[in-house]
Motif scaffolding. Structure first.
Motif, PDB file in Angstrom:
ATOM      1  N   ALA A   1       0.843  -1.191   0.000  1.00 47.55           N
ATOM      2  CA  ALA A   1       0.000   0.000   0.000  1.00 47.55           C
ATOM      3  C   ALA A   1       0.885   1.250   0.000  1.00 47.55           C
ATOM      4  CB  ALA A   1      -0.884  -0.007   1.228  1.00 47.55           C
ATOM      5  N   PRO A   2       0.409   2.307  -0.653  1.00 50.69           N
ATOM      6  CA  PRO A   2       1.220   3.530  -0.664  1.00 50.69           C
ATOM      7  C   PRO A   2       1.348   4.148   0.725  1.00 50.69           C
ATOM      8  CG  PRO A   2      -0.880   3.868  -1.812  1.00 50.69           C
ATOM      9  CD  PRO A   2      -0.784   2.411  -1.506  1.00 50.69           C
ATOM     10  N   LEU A   3       0.350   3.893   1.585  1.00 47.40           N
ATOM     11  CA  LEU A   3       0.375   4.500   2.917  1.00 47.40           C
ATOM     12  C   LEU A   3      -0.092   3.491   3.959  1.00 47.40           C
ATOM     13  CD1 LEU A   3      -1.367   7.894   2.221  1.00 47.40           C
ATOM     14  CD2 LEU A   3       0.852   7.652   3.279  1.00 47.40           C
ATOM     15  N   GLU A   4       0.537   3.535   5.124  1.00 45.15           N
ATOM     16  CA  GLU A   4       0.068   2.726   6.247  1.00 45.15           C
ATOM     17  C   GLU A   4      -1.078   3.454   6.945  1.00 45.15           C
ATOM     18  OE1 GLU A   4       2.117  -0.596   5.959  1.00 45.15           O
ATOM     19  OE2 GLU A   4       1.160  -0.220   7.897  1.00 45.15           O
ATOM     20  N   SER A   5      -0.821   4.721   7.225  1.00 46.44           N
ATOM     21  CA  SER A   5      -1.850   5.471   7.950  1.00 46.44           C
ATOM     22  C   SER A   5      -1.693   6.958   7.703  1.00 46.44           C
ATOM     23  CB  SER A   5      -1.724   5.191   9.450  1.00 46.44           C
ATOM     24  OG  SER A   5      -0.510   5.728   9.924  1.00 46.44           O
ATOM     25  N   ILE A   6      -2.766   7.678   8.018  1.00 38.10           N
ATOM     26  CA  ILE A   6      -2.726   9.145   7.990  1.00 38.10           C
ATOM     27  C   ILE A   6      -3.200   9.629   9.351  1.00 38.10           C
ATOM     28  CG2 ILE A   6      -3.623  11.250   6.928  1.00 38.10           C
ATOM     29  CD1 ILE A   6      -4.235   9.654   4.411  1.00 38.10           C
ATOM     30  N   GLN A   7      -2.432  10.536   9.933  1.00 34.89           N
ATOM     31  CA  GLN A   7      -2.847  11.120  11.208  1.00 34.89           C
ATOM     32  C   GLN A   7      -3.157  12.598  10.978  1.00 34.89           C
ATOM     33  OE1 GLN A   7      -0.148  12.779  14.395  1.00 34.89           O
ATOM     34  NE2 GLN A   7      -0.589  10.800  15.328  1.00 34.89           N
ATOM     35  N   VAL A   8      -4.263  13.053  11.513  1.00 36.11           N
ATOM     36  CA  VAL A   8      -4.574  14.480  11.471  1.00 36.11           C
ATOM     37  C   VAL A   8      -4.594  14.986  12.903  1.00 36.11           C
ATOM     38  CG1 VAL A   8      -6.302  16.223  10.881  1.00 36.11           C
ATOM     39  CG2 VAL A   8      -5.871  14.318   9.324  1.00 36.11           C
ATOM     40  N   ARG A   9      -3.803  16.001  13.157  1.00 36.59           N
ATOM     41  CA  ARG A   9      -3.636  16.516  14.521  1.00 36.59           C
ATOM     42  C   ARG A   9      -3.958  18.009  14.511  1.00 36.59           C
ATOM     43  NH1 ARG A   9      -0.213  15.479  19.106  1.00 36.59           N
ATOM     44  NH2 ARG A   9       0.216  13.400  18.277  1.00 36.59           N
ATOM     45  N   LEU A  10      -4.893  18.434  15.324  1.00 39.70           N
ATOM     46  CA  LEU A  10      -5.209  19.858  15.453  1.00 39.70           C
ATOM     47  C   LEU A  10      -4.586  20.343  16.753  1.00 39.70           C
ATOM     48  CD1 LEU A  10      -9.013  19.893  14.461  1.00 39.70           C
ATOM     49  CD2 LEU A  10      -6.995  19.953  12.986  1.00 39.70           C
TER      50      LEU A  10
ATOM     51  N   VAL B   1      -6.450  14.392  18.077  1.00 38.43           N
ATOM     52  CA  VAL B   1      -5.748  13.486  17.165  1.00 38.43           C
ATOM     53  C   VAL B   1      -6.706  12.415  16.654  1.00 38.43           C
ATOM     54  CG1 VAL B   1      -3.964  11.699  17.000  1.00 38.43           C
ATOM     55  CG2 VAL B   1      -3.490  13.803  18.253  1.00 38.43           C
ATOM     56  N   VAL B   2      -6.736  12.264  15.340  1.00 31.36           N
ATOM     57  CA  VAL B   2      -7.429  11.111  14.752  1.00 31.36           C
ATOM     58  C   VAL B   2      -6.494  10.470  13.730  1.00 31.36           C
ATOM     59  CG1 VAL B   2      -9.852  11.791  15.073  1.00 31.36           C
ATOM     60  CG2 VAL B   2      -8.589  12.657  13.115  1.00 31.36           C
ATOM     61  N   VAL B   3      -6.528   9.154  13.693  1.00 30.32           N
ATOM     62  CA  VAL B   3      -5.682   8.423  12.758  1.00 30.32           C
ATOM     63  C   VAL B   3      -6.570   7.448  12.003  1.00 30.32           C
ATOM     64  CG1 VAL B   3      -3.688   6.855  12.512  1.00 30.32           C
ATOM     65  CG2 VAL B   3      -3.737   8.540  14.383  1.00 30.32           C
ATOM     66  N   GLY B   4      -6.247   7.259  10.724  1.00 28.44           N
ATOM     67  CA  GLY B   4      -7.017   6.291   9.958  1.00 28.44           C
ATOM     68  C   GLY B   4      -6.127   5.532   9.006  1.00 28.44           C
ATOM     69  N   ARG B   5      -6.660   4.442   8.505  1.00 27.06           N
ATOM     70  CA  ARG B   5      -5.941   3.681   7.487  1.00 27.06           C
ATOM     71  C   ARG B   5      -6.965   3.092   6.527  1.00 27.06           C
ATOM     72  NH1 ARG B   5      -2.776   0.517  11.573  1.00 27.06           N
ATOM     73  NH2 ARG B   5      -1.453   0.150   9.784  1.00 27.06           N
ATOM     74  N   VAL B   6      -6.468   2.594   5.418  1.00 30.31           N
ATOM     75  CA  VAL B   6      -7.362   1.992   4.438  1.00 30.31           C
ATOM     76  C   VAL B   6      -7.290   0.481   4.590  1.00 30.31           C
ATOM     77  CG1 VAL B   6      -7.708   1.605   1.963  1.00 30.31           C
ATOM     78  CG2 VAL B   6      -7.204   3.906   2.813  1.00 30.31           C
ATOM     79  N   LYS B   7      -8.447  -0.136   4.776  1.00 30.24           N
ATOM     80  CA  LYS B   7      -8.482  -1.592   4.878  1.00 30.24           C
ATOM     81  C   LYS B   7      -9.391  -2.125   3.795  1.00 30.24           C
ATOM     82  CE  LYS B   7      -7.668  -2.152   9.795  1.00 30.24           C
ATOM     83  NZ  LYS B   7      -8.173  -2.719  11.045  1.00 30.24           N
ATOM     84  N   TYR B   8      -8.899  -3.035   3.018  1.00 31.25           N
ATOM     85  CA  TYR B   8      -9.661  -3.584   1.894  1.00 31.25           C
ATOM     86  C   TYR B   8     -10.305  -2.476   1.056  1.00 31.25           C
ATOM     87  CZ  TYR B   8      -9.090  -7.514   5.042  1.00 31.25           C
ATOM     88  OH  TYR B   8      -8.553  -8.434   5.883  1.00 31.25           O
ATOM     89  N   GLY B   9      -9.550  -1.427   0.854  1.00 26.78           N
ATOM     90  CA  GLY B   9     -10.040  -0.344  -0.003  1.00 26.78           C
ATOM     91  C   GLY B   9     -10.993   0.622   0.669  1.00 26.78           C
ATOM     92  N   VAL B  10     -11.263   0.415   1.968  1.00 35.90           N
ATOM     93  CA  VAL B  10     -12.235   1.275   2.657  1.00 35.90           C
ATOM     94  C   VAL B  10     -11.522   2.049   3.771  1.00 35.90           C
ATOM     95  CG1 VAL B  10     -14.359   1.289   4.025  1.00 35.90           C
ATOM     96  CG2 VAL B  10     -14.054  -0.383   2.186  1.00 35.90           C
ATOM     97  N   PRO B  11     -11.773   3.364   3.871  1.00 35.44           N
ATOM     98  CA  PRO B  11     -11.149   4.139   4.943  1.00 35.44           C
ATOM     99  C   PRO B  11     -11.678   3.726   6.320  1.00 35.44           C
ATOM    100  CG  PRO B  11     -12.143   5.581   3.300  1.00 35.44           C
ATOM    101  CD  PRO B  11     -12.572   4.193   2.972  1.00 35.44           C
ATOM    102  N   HIS B  12     -10.790   3.554   7.254  1.00 34.33           N
ATOM    103  CA  HIS B  12     -11.168   3.207   8.625  1.00 34.33           C
ATOM    104  C   HIS B  12     -10.561   4.208   9.591  1.00 34.33           C
ATOM    105  CE1 HIS B  12     -12.611  -1.173   8.631  1.00 34.33           C
ATOM    106  NE2 HIS B  12     -12.607  -0.781   7.381  1.00 34.33           N
ATOM    107  N   LEU B  13     -11.301   4.464  10.666  1.00 37.95           N
ATOM    108  CA  LEU B  13     -10.756   5.249  11.770  1.00 37.95           C
ATOM    109  C   LEU B  13     -10.099   4.260  12.730  1.00 37.95           C
ATOM    110  CD1 LEU B  13     -10.715   8.000  13.353  1.00 37.95           C
ATOM    111  CD2 LEU B  13     -12.835   7.227  14.434  1.00 37.95           C
ATOM    112  N   THR B  14      -8.835   4.527  13.068  1.00 37.97           N
ATOM    113  CA  THR B  14      -8.135   3.536  13.897  1.00 37.97           C
ATOM    114  C   THR B  14      -7.657   4.092  15.236  1.00 37.97           C
ATOM    115  OG1 THR B  14      -6.111   3.984  12.686  1.00 37.97           O
ATOM    116  CG2 THR B  14      -7.391   2.087  11.974  1.00 37.97           C
ATOM    117  N   VAL B  15      -7.556   5.408  15.348  1.00 38.00           N
ATOM    118  CA  VAL B  15      -7.162   5.991  16.625  1.00 38.00           C
ATOM    119  C   VAL B  15      -7.955   7.271  16.840  1.00 38.00           C
ATOM    120  CG1 VAL B  15      -5.286   7.086  17.941  1.00 38.00           C
ATOM    121  CG2 VAL B  15      -4.793   5.056  16.560  1.00 38.00           C
TER     122      VAL B  15
END
Ligand SMILES: NC(=O)C1=CN([C@@H]2O[C@H](COP(=O)(O)OP(=O)(O)OC[C@H]3O[C@@H](n4cnc5c(N)ncnc54)[C@H](O)[C@@H]3O)[C@@H](O)[C@H]2O)C=CC1
Ligand SMILES: O=C(O)C(=O)COP(=O)(O)O
Length: 592
Positions: free
Chosen positions: A465-474, A492-506
């Motif tokens: 995958a091009p990315l493991e995760s994306i974190q957005v921090r305000l 802080v919210v972190v997400g990743r793509v699982k099976y092509g679908v965006p997921h919230l993970t943190v």
């Protein structure tokens, strides 16, 4: 649904055209008045926008096409106004998804435009800044006329060298002048290609076939591409000094405007021959007349002019040693059909909200990269939307940090798209601004949003995958959901793509796993048995379908958060019931 509009226009002689911004409508696009006074033939530009109206004014309308779209009823097809002639094949493509109206030779028109499509390469007739500020996407059709332009360049080169047009005119006037029209040979001569892009490299390929020695100047072209074709990349000075023939293929930009002037003609070989199928403005035409008169430049062959059409008494056009054509570079049956289809498809894609591969004023991402990034683009926007909805208080968001974790080489990751989507996610829920890829950076700047980016290497060589995760921090904001605040005091919210679908993970310090579809309820409670059942029951009773549910806790028996994905928006009463569960400490409903 908002109305969609599109407008098409072609570029020639329109450098003086300006876009003027109309007062922006609330939640709407700026408006673009598209004025033209002498619409002749043209290639295309399409504008369409539900959110902005961009005025386009043409002070000097020569050849072009425009298509515009008008308001449509909810779910109605977008309306496309074709303001200049476009190939039938392109019209057919447009008709498949839009109500198409052809109105050539229009007087100034206004519309709320989303997309401007230009059926050709050059976009020097479009005020990109005005369009960008208006969030209006500008797309072009950059490939379908490449070969046509290259072939025309070669045609002019050969015609010029052998005086074809002059001899033709003389013979038709009854003059048989064999001695007068002795030409020069191409084989073994040095051809300098100025601008080694799509057209320039095709001209180089063909010139090699004619036995010419090809050199090229292009500060941005990869040397290996030139080498593969057998052309040597050299400096501007070297190119013009060594060439017997010079062929121009650079775009008209502030840097290339009139780069062929008295000074540069002075540095050329006496007797040099020049072909221009790029843009007239790269040559100082008065200086060229002087160079032709002095014999410094032996001949010129020109398809393009600073002003099109040029004045009837133009010394340049009438010069004995000049061969001219009326901007015919793209004018083959094949190219016109190809360009019409290319632009119609680009406009259709843009109206459907697809990421445009030929966007001129938005991050340009190759199609393969785009399809790979698509779920991350959605993830980035959703994380932005989530984060901003968690903010409380009046302090406003100032600093945003986006952290990309990837196993790939950081240089392989172009984050412009992702950054734009985070911005869209953060800005749109809290403003009336319509944000898209085009105006995202501009909008962030206007709103004083500082978006910092960081790439973190994730040492997982097997990761595809091009990315493991994306974190957005305000940074340094209060939250209406204290559970979203990390140890450092940021949301802080972190997400990743699982099976092509965006997921919230943190969320804050909590790990969860919930698909980012529909809407989301975040609930913080004391970690104890039965919580999922209680909340699930309340939602079930009210007919709210739960799509995903996940619980994360810091440690057993302490606090936990529940992330619940719901298809429908629960009513106030339902939410109150959830809040009334004794162990629930706080909860928040978020729209994705
Ligand atoms: N006469 C006609 O009907 C047609 C004219 N054109 C014009 O031809 C030109 C080239 O088109 P394409 O090859 O499709 O564009 P392109 O974008 O593929 O190539 C342009 C090249 O010029 C280079 N360049 C930029 N600044 C330069 C500079 N200062 N010096 C040297 N090179 C520079 C770029 O790096 C790029 O490689 C454009 O101006 C386009 O509008 C294109 C098609 C038809
Ligand atoms: O594509 C370009 O840049 C061109 O110059 C072609 O122009 P045209 O489409 O023939 O008006």
């Amino acid at each position: 649904m908002s109305a969609s509009r599109a407008l098409l226009s072609s570029p020639h002689g329109v450098a003086s055209r300006t876009f003027t911004r109309a007062a922006p409508a609330r939640l709407a696009a700026p408006s673009i008045p598209f004025a033209r006074s002498g619409a002749l033939r043209a290639r295309s530009a399409i504008l369409s926008s539900p959110a902005a109206t961009v005025p386009v004014t043409s002070a000097e309308p020569k050849r072009r096409i425009s298509h515009s779209v008008s308001d449509s009823a909810p779910l109605a097809k977008p309306a496309v106004l074709v303001a200049e002639k476009l190939g039938e094949a392109g019209l057919e493509v447009l008709r498949q998804f839009a109500d198409v109206e052809c109105a050539y030779g229009m007087s100034p028109a206004r519309g709320r435009l989303r997309v401007v499509g230009r059926a050709g390469v050059g976009i020097d007739n479009v005020d990109l800044q005005a369009a960008t500020e208006a969030g209006c996407l500008v797309v072009n059709a950059p490939t379908a006329n490449t070969v046509a332009a290259a072939e025309h360049g070669i045609a002019l080169l050969a015609c010029m060298a052998r005086n074809v047009s002059q001899a033709d005119a003389a013979l038709k006037a009854g003059k048989w002048q064999r001695a007068k029209y002795v030409g020069v040979s191409l084989v073994g001569k040095t051809l300098a290609i100025m601008g080694f892009g799509k057209v320039g490299s095709e001209v180089a390929r063909r010139a090699k076939g004619l036995g010419m020695h090809v050199i090229a100047h292009d500060p941005y072209a990869p040397a290996d591409k030139a080498r593969a074709i057998g052309a040597e990349l050299v400096s501007f000075e070297e190119a013009i000094a060594k060439a017997d023939f010079i062929s121009l293929h650079m775009p008209l930009t502030p840097a290339t405007s009139k780069v062929f002037n008295d000074e540069s003609f002075g540095k050329m070989k006496t007797g040099v021959r020049i072909v221009n199928v790029a843009r007239g403005g790269v040559i100082d035409e008065d200086a060229l007349v002087r160079a032709l008169d002095s014999g410094k430049v032996a001949q010129a062959a020109l398809d393009v002019f600073t002003v099109e059409p040029p004045a009837k008494d133009s010394k340049l056009v009438l010069h004995e040693n000049v061969t001219v054509t009326p901007h015919l570079g793209a004018s083959t049956v094949e190219a016109q059909e190809g360009v019409a289809i290319e632009i119609a498809e680009a406009v259709g894609g843009a109206l459907r909200g697809e990421l445009a591969a030929t966007a001129v004023n938005a991050p340009m991402v190759p199609a393969e990269v785009m399809s790979e990034l698509a779920p991350y683009v959605s993830l980035a926007e959703k994380l932005g939307r989530l984060a901003v909805q968690l903010v409380a208080g009046e302090s406003g968001i100032k600093g945003v940090k986006v952290v990309y974790t990837s196993a790939r080489d950081p240089d392989d990751l172009d984050t412009r798209l992702l950054r734009a989507m985070v911005t869209k996610g953060i800005v749109e829920p809290v403003s009336s601004t319509f944000v898209n890829l085009v105006n995202a950076d501009y909008t962030a700047k206007q709103r004083g949003l500082r978006i910092a980016e960081e790439r973190v290497s994730h040492d997982n060589a097997a990761a595809e995958a091009p990315l493991e995760s994306i974190q957005v921090r305000l940074s340094h904001v209060q939250s209406r959901f204290a559970g979203a605040i990390s140890d450092g005091g940021d949301i802080v919210v972190v997400g990743r793509v699982k099976y092509g679908v965006p997921h919230l993970t943190v969320v804050g310090p909590y790990e969860v796993d919930v698909s980012l579809e529909g809407n989301l309820i975040l609930c913080r409670q004391v970690d104890q048995p039965g919580m999922i059942g209680k909340v699930g029951n309340i939602l079930g009773e009210r007919n709210v379908n739960v799509s995903f549910m996940s619980v994360g806790r810091t440690s057993r028996g302490k606090q936990a958060i529940m992330a619940i994905g719901v298809d429908e928006e629960p009513d106030k009463k339902t939410l109150e019931k959830i809040g009334a569960i004794p162990a629930v400490e706080e909860f928040v409903f978020l729209e994705l």
